[in-house]
Design an enzyme around this catalytic site. Structure first.
Site, mmCIF file in Angstrom:
data_model
loop_
_atom_site.group_PDB
_atom_site.id
_atom_site.type_symbol
_atom_site.label_atom_id
_atom_site.label_comp_id
_atom_site.label_asym_id
_atom_site.label_seq_id
_atom_site.Cartn_x
_atom_site.Cartn_y
_atom_site.Cartn_z
ATOM 1 N N CYS A 189 0.839 -1.204 0.000
ATOM 2 C CA CYS A 189 0.000 0.000 0.000
ATOM 3 C C CYS A 189 0.878 1.261 0.000
ATOM 4 C CB CYS A 189 -1.010 -0.033 1.143
ATOM 5 S SG CYS A 189 -2.393 1.104 0.850
ATOM 6 N N HIS A 239 -3.536 -4.681 -0.823
ATOM 7 C CA HIS A 239 -3.307 -5.296 0.488
ATOM 8 C C HIS A 239 -3.322 -6.819 0.343
ATOM 9 C CE1 HIS A 239 -3.596 -1.816 3.209
ATOM 10 N NE2 HIS A 239 -4.419 -1.317 2.314
ATOM 11 N N GLU A 265 -2.738 -8.945 2.576
ATOM 12 C CA GLU A 265 -3.316 -9.538 3.796
ATOM 13 C C GLU A 265 -4.837 -9.465 3.811
ATOM 14 O OE1 GLU A 265 -2.999 -5.183 4.962
ATOM 15 O OE2 GLU A 265 -2.080 -6.564 3.512
#
Length: 211
Positions: free
Chosen positions: A83, A192, A194
């Site tokens: 990011c 992202h 995750e």
């Protein structure tokens, strides 16, 4: 085989815990720290980033993060930015007319996306290059983005014939923007991982495989 040791750089960026959990899920031994030894001795360093470019640069400066990241990159030690942690490796960021210098590892300006709806929020596909390691096996998957700014031009000139040019992955929201870069020990993605489900976990696993 021992698990790869990954330090997630702790400098006050939000939502780091999900990155720590995702790395642990794919088998890494994870430390959340800004301690110079933890940063330098880890097999891999993950640089998260949430919020405004200028604020992230300032927060990194306060903990000596820029020097710590810079030393790892200079020493050929693996780093992954995500990011805003991806954006800081470019020359500069421009937000609300204010220019903030980045780390300058890659040429390029982080600018507001030219799109009808900003922020770009949600799932999107990417265009990964031939020979990609990060996106190996997941080129056709979707990843989760949350951002209003991105690098919309890639202007990296390779002057040394033996130097392998960086591999650039693109995505499109109103305009094309850089969604990922793989450049020797330094990799970064705009989305992202995750928060990107199985595809994001596989990308982290692919990165761990390079450590």
């Amino acid at each position: 085989m021992a698990a790869s040791r990954v330090t997630v750089l702790d400098y006050g960026s939000g939502n780091i815990r999900s990155a720590v959990r995702a790395l642990e899920h794919v088998g890494a031994d994870v430390t959340l720290s800004s301690d110079p030894r933890d940063v330098s001795e880890a097999d891999g360093l993950l640089v998260p980033g949430v919020g405004a470019f200028a604020a992230v640069m300032e927060a990194l400066r306060k903990v000596g993060g820029l020097q710590k990241i810079g030393r790892r990159v200079a020493g050929g030690r693996p780093v992954l930015g995500i990011c805003v942690g991806h954006q800081i490796f470019f020359d500069e960021g421009v937000e609300h007319g204010v220019r903030t210098a980045g780390m300058g590892e890659w040429p390029g300006t982080v600018e507001r996306l030219q799109a009808d709806v900003v922020p770009h929020m949600g799932w999107n596909t990417v265009e990964a290059p031939e020979g990609t390691v990060l996106f190996d096996g997941i080129q056709d998957e979707r990843f989760y983005f949350v951002h209003s700014y991105g690098v919309q031009k890639w202007e990296f000139d390779v002057t040394q014939p033996k130097m392998k040019p960086p591999q650039v992955t693109w995505s499109t929201h109103g305009t094309r923007f850089v969604a990922g870069v793989e450049n020797g020990p330094l990799s970064a993605v705009q989305f992202h991982p995750e928060k990107s489900g199985d595809a994001g976990l596989q990308l982290l696993k692919n990165w761990l495989g390079t450590l």
